[in-house]
Motif scaffolding. Structure first.
Motif, short mmCIF file in Angstrom:
data_model
loop_
_atom_site.label_atom_id
_atom_site.label_comp_id
_atom_site.label_asym_id
_atom_site.label_seq_id
_atom_site.Cartn_x
_atom_site.Cartn_y
_atom_site.Cartn_z
N TYR A 180 0.85 -1.20 0.00
CA TYR A 180 0.00 0.00 0.00
C TYR A 180 0.88 1.24 0.00
N LYS A 181 0.30 2.35 -0.40
CA LYS A 181 1.06 3.59 -0.41
C LYS A 181 0.09 4.76 -0.33
N LEU A 182 0.37 5.67 0.57
CA LEU A 182 -0.55 6.78 0.84
C LEU A 182 -0.85 7.62 -0.40
N PHE A 183 0.19 8.02 -1.10
CA PHE A 183 0.00 8.83 -2.31
C PHE A 183 1.24 8.72 -3.19
N GLU A 184 1.13 9.24 -4.37
CA GLU A 184 2.20 9.28 -5.34
C GLU A 184 2.32 7.98 -6.12
N ASP A 191 -5.74 3.83 -4.83
CA ASP A 191 -6.68 2.72 -4.68
C ASP A 191 -6.32 1.77 -3.53
N ILE A 192 -5.02 1.65 -3.22
CA ILE A 192 -4.64 0.94 -1.98
C ILE A 192 -3.77 1.91 -1.18
N PRO A 193 -4.39 2.80 -0.43
CA PRO A 193 -3.62 3.86 0.23
C PRO A 193 -3.04 3.48 1.58
N THR A 197 -6.76 -1.12 3.81
CA THR A 197 -7.30 -1.49 2.50
C THR A 197 -6.61 -2.76 2.00
N SER A 198 -5.29 -2.79 2.15
CA SER A 198 -4.55 -3.98 1.72
C SER A 198 -5.02 -5.20 2.52
N TYR A 199 -5.15 -5.01 3.81
CA TYR A 199 -5.56 -6.11 4.71
C TYR A 199 -6.95 -6.63 4.33
N ALA A 200 -7.87 -5.72 4.08
CA ALA A 200 -9.24 -6.14 3.76
C ALA A 200 -9.27 -6.95 2.46
N CYS A 212 2.23 -6.26 2.59
CA CYS A 212 3.63 -5.82 2.59
C CYS A 212 3.67 -4.39 3.12
N ILE A 213 4.47 -4.19 4.16
CA ILE A 213 4.64 -2.85 4.73
C ILE A 213 5.90 -2.21 4.15
N ASP A 214 5.72 -1.19 3.33
CA ASP A 214 6.86 -0.39 2.88
C ASP A 214 6.95 0.77 3.86
N THR A 215 8.07 0.84 4.58
CA THR A 215 8.15 1.81 5.68
C THR A 215 8.05 3.27 5.20
N GLY A 216 8.28 3.50 3.92
CA GLY A 216 8.20 4.87 3.40
C GLY A 216 6.83 5.29 2.93
N HIS A 217 5.85 4.42 3.06
CA HIS A 217 4.55 4.66 2.42
C HIS A 217 3.45 5.14 3.34
N HIS A 218 3.84 5.84 4.41
CA HIS A 218 2.83 6.30 5.37
C HIS A 218 2.84 7.81 5.51
#
Ligand code: PSV
Ligand code: MN
Length: 388
Positions: A180-184, A191-193, A197-200, A212-218
């Motif tokens: 997932y990724k908040l923006f950009e 669509d998966i921010p 959302t990813s979990y659901a 998958c947790i990308d630590t830069g995506h919050h």
């Protein structure tokens, strides 16, 4: 009391996966600064990844990104990796670099474009069959820039349909890592921010789908260790893309921006019993080294994760649980901070020496002559990378 021998065993068993793209040139939308000696082929990226493993002893797999690492014969590429002492890890899909994807890939309003994007996901699973990879990492740049641009709910339906098709194609020993990724690049709605959302979507799909947790995506200030604890409790944490951020998705070296956060994340991993490779979490790096030398930067990132892990392993959990049960706020915090403030470099030096490695992998790499060798040898051809 912590058992030092057990800590060392856990550190020796730790595994971190390197990303093939981190060895290539990268930059911002303003400039890509090419570096000498950068790989021109997937084989050369794998050779560099093997060097990271040779000096650290804990990075035996390298993730590929398709089509950046497209080859005619993936079995042969796997054999090549083996001959270098590493293996091919996760396969990453790329449905974000084609003109067709301007309005989205699997969520595009155009059914033909959705088909093309979904076919790419299936192609990636075919590649996994040949490389023997367990993990398919999915990241979608899909989203919209303006309110009203497309229907938020329909886009979720389209996303689900594509994920379901790919999910159904997975083999028994294969799984999804849904990022997932908040923006950009989407600026209004992705669509998966977020992890929810990813979990659901993963829950809806089944047990072979994990987050998958990308630590830069919050968003700044997000409590990532809470997400780790929650997903572990639900059995839905599949992987990390480690990197550091100061502002947005900066893709800097893991542990460079906020080593305390990395420690807190690794504490939840240790506390959840999820550090050992047998638990199944893929601890990957996802970074870009725009201005620094790539191989030593990746080695440094591995060391930073090892240091955060060592500190997490040193937490006196009996003392911590006791202080927590007694409601002793200050003592509980002190127990955690004691571990964080420990200089773990001597322990890691011993772990490396025991494994026959140089205790200082960055220094050893610099002294090895490998950098000079690739600068001399990798002349001509087209360097891997993207952008200007
Ligand atoms: C997107 O920002 C991302 O984190 C995804 O993992 C991509 O596959 C990767 O970066 C490639 O740069
Ligand atoms: Mn990522």
């Amino acid at each position: 009391m912590t058992d030092l021998a057990a800590v060392k065993r856990a550190l020796a068993a730790q595994r971190i996966e390197t990303p093939s793209w981190a060895f290539g040139n990268s930059g911002t939308r303003f400039k890509v600064f090419a570096q000498e000696g950068v790989p021109r082929t997937p084989e050369e990226k794998i050779a560099d990844a093997a060097v990271v493993h040779r000096f650290t002893g804990v990075a035996p797999t390298v993730a590929l990104h398709i089509p950046w690492d497209k080859v005619d014969d993936y079995r042969a590429l796997g054999e090549y990796a083996k001959s270098e002492g590493v293996a091919i890890g996760a396969i990453n899909t790329n449905v974000f670099q084609d003109n067709d994807y301007k309005l989205g890939s699997v969520t595009n309003p155009d059914a033909g474009i959705r088909r093309k994007a979904t076919d790419h996901l299936l192609e990636a699973i075919d590649i996994m069959d040949q490389t023997g990879s367990r993990d398919l990492k999915l990241w979608f740049s899909d989203g919209i820039n303006y309110p009203g641009q497309d229907d938020l709910r329909l886009r979720q339906d389209r996303l689900h349909a594509a994920l379901q098709e790919a999910y159904d194609r997975l083999g028994d020993d294969q799984r999804f890592l849904l990022e997932y990724k908040l923006f950009e690049p989407a600026f209004y709605a992705t669509d998966i921010p977020d992890w929810g959302t990813s979990y659901a979507h993963c829950v809806e799909l089944g047990e072979k789908a994990t987050v998958c947790i990308d630590t830069g995506h919050h968003a700044p200030g997000t409590n990532i260790e809470f997400i780790v604890a929650f997903l572990l409790r639900q059995g839905k944490l599949g992987a990390f893309d480690f990197n550091s951020r100061f502002y947005a998705d900066d893709d800097l070296m893991a542990g460079a921006a906020d080593p305390f956060q990395l420690f807190r994340i690794m504490y939840e991993i240790v506390r959840g019993g999820a550090l050992d490779p047998s638990y199944g979490i893929n601890f990957m790096l996802d970074q870009c080294h725009n201005i620094e030398a790539k191989i030593p930067a990746i080695i440094r990132s591995v060391l930073n994760i090892q240091e955060a892990t060592a500190k997490a392993l040193l937490v006196d959990r009996d003392a911590l649980f006791q202080a927590q049960a007694e409601g002793d706020v200050l003592e509980a915090n002190a127990v955690l901070m004691d571990a964080y403030n420990t200089d773990v470099r001597p322990i890691l030096a011993e772990v490396r020496a025991d494994a026959g490695l140089d205790p200082d992998p960055v220094r050893a790499y610099k002294a090895s002559g490998y950098q000079e060798k690739i600068v001399a040898e990798r002349v001509g051809g087209e360097q891997a990378g993207w952008g200007a």
